[in-house]
Design a protein around this motif. Structure first.
Motif, short mmCIF file in Angstrom:
data_model
loop_
_atom_site.label_atom_id
_atom_site.label_comp_id
_atom_site.label_asym_id
_atom_site.label_seq_id
_atom_site.Cartn_x
_atom_site.Cartn_y
_atom_site.Cartn_z
N CYS A 1 0.85 -1.20 0.00
CA CYS A 1 0.00 0.00 0.00
C CYS A 1 0.89 1.26 0.00
O CYS A 1 1.88 1.32 0.74
N LEU B 1 0.56 3.90 1.41
CA LEU B 1 0.57 4.60 2.70
C LEU B 1 1.44 3.93 3.74
O LEU B 1 1.60 4.42 4.85
N ASN B 2 1.98 2.76 3.36
CA ASN B 2 2.85 2.06 4.31
C ASN B 2 4.28 2.56 4.11
O ASN B 2 4.87 2.41 3.06
N CYS C 1 1.72 2.52 9.02
CA CYS C 1 0.65 3.15 8.25
C CYS C 1 0.69 4.65 8.55
O CYS C 1 0.46 5.06 9.70
N ARG D 1 -7.09 5.06 8.93
CA ARG D 1 -7.08 3.96 7.96
C ARG D 1 -8.49 3.41 7.77
O ARG D 1 -9.31 3.48 8.68
N CYS E 1 -8.85 -2.38 6.98
CA CYS E 1 -7.52 -2.43 7.60
C CYS E 1 -7.64 -2.61 9.11
O CYS E 1 -6.71 -3.09 9.76
N THR F 1 -6.95 1.44 -2.21
CA THR F 1 -6.40 2.59 -1.46
C THR F 1 -5.61 3.49 -2.42
O THR F 1 -5.71 4.72 -2.34
S1 SF4 Z 1 -3.19 -0.17 7.30
FE1 SF4 Z 1 -4.36 0.03 5.38
S2 SF4 Z 1 -4.14 2.19 4.78
FE2 SF4 Z 1 -2.56 1.74 6.29
S3 SF4 Z 1 -0.74 1.18 5.11
FE3 SF4 Z 1 -1.82 -0.74 5.58
S4 SF4 Z 1 -3.20 -1.12 3.87
FE4 SF4 Z 1 -2.52 1.02 3.74
#
Ligand code: SF4
Ligand code: SF4
Length: 186
Positions: free
Chosen positions: A90, A92-93, A98, A104, A108, A175
């Protein structure tokens, strides 16, 4: 929109409480997980979750946003050119964390532990993520998060948001796609 975002926050709070209860029950944590679910191609179906995510990204600086956009474009490219279940991190990671953690999306928050869900006139069951299943193989899965109420509340909230926005289209985004909408189409 604030009143709707506040309601989503309440739904998330209730989900987090249920999740913590399940974690305590099974003595389960994500710590040290090599099978990171942030590489799963989750789809999100609500505008309100995208708006809430956007709120959580407001504190980021220009460079962080630039990097996120670049990663999101890469992820969308990989998804488009690969099979449905391709695993790619993702956008956003960052370094295993995260970036907008409190903001989130629902999946998730709820993924990983056993659940039950009543929909389409039948009960569905999930036994948790691969790591949970392998770690807790010998345990009866007798504690399940009941997702039904959460999904219904979110669906009701989404209906009201769409009505307020006069939106009648479809919303199904990964996402990465939500991020490109947030940063590039507004
Ligand atoms: S928790 Fe969800 S929004 Fe956050 S980095 Fe992981 S996949 Fe992405
Ligand atoms: S929910 Fe499961 S797959 Fe995801 S980080 Fe936790 S242990 Fe790993």
């Amino acid at each position: 929109m604030d009143k709707y975002l506040q309601r989503l926050k309440e739904i998330y709070r209730a989900i987090d409480e249920s999740y913590a209860e399940a974690q305590r029950y099974y003595s389960f944590s994500c710590e040290g997980c090599n099978d990171n679910c942030c590489v799963t191609k989750f789809h999100h179906h609500t505008i309100i979750e995208e708006l809430y995510l956007a709120e959580g990204l407001k504190r980021l600086d220009k460079d962080q946003i630039k990097n996120i956009i670049s990663r999101a474009e890469d992820v969308v490219r990989v998804h488009k050119s690969s099979a449905e279940d391709v695993r790619v991190l993702c956008p956003l990671n960052e370094d295993g964390l995260c970036l907008p953690y409190p903001h989130r999306p629902m999946i998730c928050r709820i993924h990983g532990v056993p659940y039950e869900l009543f929909r389409n006139f039948k009960m569905e069951y999930g036994d948790g993520c691969y790591r949970f299943i392998t770690a807790k193989n010998n345990m009866t899965k007798d504690f399940r998060i009941n997702r039904t109420g959460f999904y219904l509340e979110l669906a009701q909230l989404e209906r009201e948001v769409r009505e307020a926005l006069n939106f009648t289209g479809k919303h199904k985004k990964t996402t990465a796609e939500m991020l490109l909408s947030i940063f590039c189409s507004r």
